[in-house]
Design a protein around this motif. Structure first.
Motif, short mmCIF file in Angstrom:
data_model
loop_
_atom_site.label_atom_id
_atom_site.label_comp_id
_atom_site.label_asym_id
_atom_site.label_seq_id
_atom_site.Cartn_x
_atom_site.Cartn_y
_atom_site.Cartn_z
N GLY A 123 9.40 14.33 43.75
CA GLY A 123 8.14 14.62 44.44
C GLY A 123 7.19 15.33 43.51
N GLY A 124 6.03 15.69 44.07
CA GLY A 124 5.09 16.43 43.24
C GLY A 124 3.74 16.63 43.90
N ILE A 125 2.90 17.33 43.17
CA ILE A 125 1.56 17.64 43.64
C ILE A 125 0.58 17.43 42.49
N MET A 126 -0.57 16.85 42.82
CA MET A 126 -1.67 16.64 41.86
C MET A 126 -2.88 17.42 42.36
N GLN A 161 7.15 24.88 48.37
CA GLN A 161 7.18 25.41 47.01
C GLN A 161 6.01 24.87 46.19
N LEU A 162 5.72 23.59 46.36
CA LEU A 162 4.61 22.98 45.62
C LEU A 162 3.27 23.55 46.05
N ILE A 163 3.09 23.73 47.36
CA ILE A 163 1.84 24.33 47.87
C ILE A 163 1.68 25.75 47.32
N ARG A 164 2.74 26.52 47.34
CA ARG A 164 2.67 27.90 46.83
C ARG A 164 2.36 27.91 45.34
N ALA A 165 2.91 26.96 44.58
CA ALA A 165 2.59 26.86 43.15
C ALA A 165 1.11 26.56 42.96
N ALA A 166 0.55 25.68 43.79
CA ALA A 166 -0.88 25.37 43.72
C ALA A 166 -1.71 26.62 44.01
N GLU A 167 -1.29 27.39 44.99
CA GLU A 167 -2.03 28.60 45.35
C GLU A 167 -1.95 29.64 44.24
N ARG A 168 -0.81 29.77 43.57
CA ARG A 168 -0.70 30.69 42.42
C ARG A 168 -1.63 30.24 41.30
N PHE A 169 -1.63 28.94 41.02
CA PHE A 169 -2.51 28.37 40.01
C PHE A 169 -3.96 28.72 40.33
#
Length: 141
Positions: free
Chosen positions: A51-54, A81-89
């Motif tokens: 999976g992943g996020i762009m 986890q991916l959403i939280r990574a986007a928010e940290r970014f």
């Protein structure tokens, strides 16, 4: 009166960008290094992509353009986890808003659980019988 005709998209985009640059300058807006940054974060099981996020940055805004998890791995909080990574970014770059859209057959409840708020819906987009819902999350730094 102007003569309208099909234009070369590259030439027209460059021309329009000069107008937008002029508008930023006239309004004392700083935008260098804030446009076009793209981030892709993959979720892996070992070496296998599951999976992943762009995402794409545009000024003080981050658009999540795609997020998906392989059906076999759903329900394991990978999307969270991916959403939280986007928010940290986003927070690391002092971004104010994150937006995204989803279709009626996708993950509306997931985004609401992650704290995203609906700001619009469009029925029959992109197909008859499908509704696209638009979400935003305002980040407080």
């Amino acid at each position: 009166m102007a003569n309208l005709r099909r234009a070369d998209s590259t030439e027209l985009e460059l021309y329009l960008n000069t107008i937008f640059t002029q508008q930023f300058t006239e309004n004392h807006l700083v935008y260098e290094d804030k446009v076009g940054e793209v981030l892709a974060i993959g979720a892996y099981e070992g070496e296998h992509l599951i999976g992943g996020i762009m995402m794409r940055r545009r000024y003080d805004h981050l658009a999540i353009t795609k997020l998906a998890i392989d059906r076999a791995y759903r329900g394991q909080r990978i999307g969270t986890q991916l959403i939280r990574a986007a928010e940290r970014f986003a927070r690391d770059r002092h971004i104010i808003n994150i937006t995204l859209s989803t279709r009626s057959y996708q993950a509306m409840g997931f985004y609401e659980k992650c704290g995203y708020q609906i700001y619009g819906t469009l029925p029959d987009l992109p197909f008859a019988g499908v509704t696209t819902t638009y979400f935003v999350k305002r980040l407080l730094n």
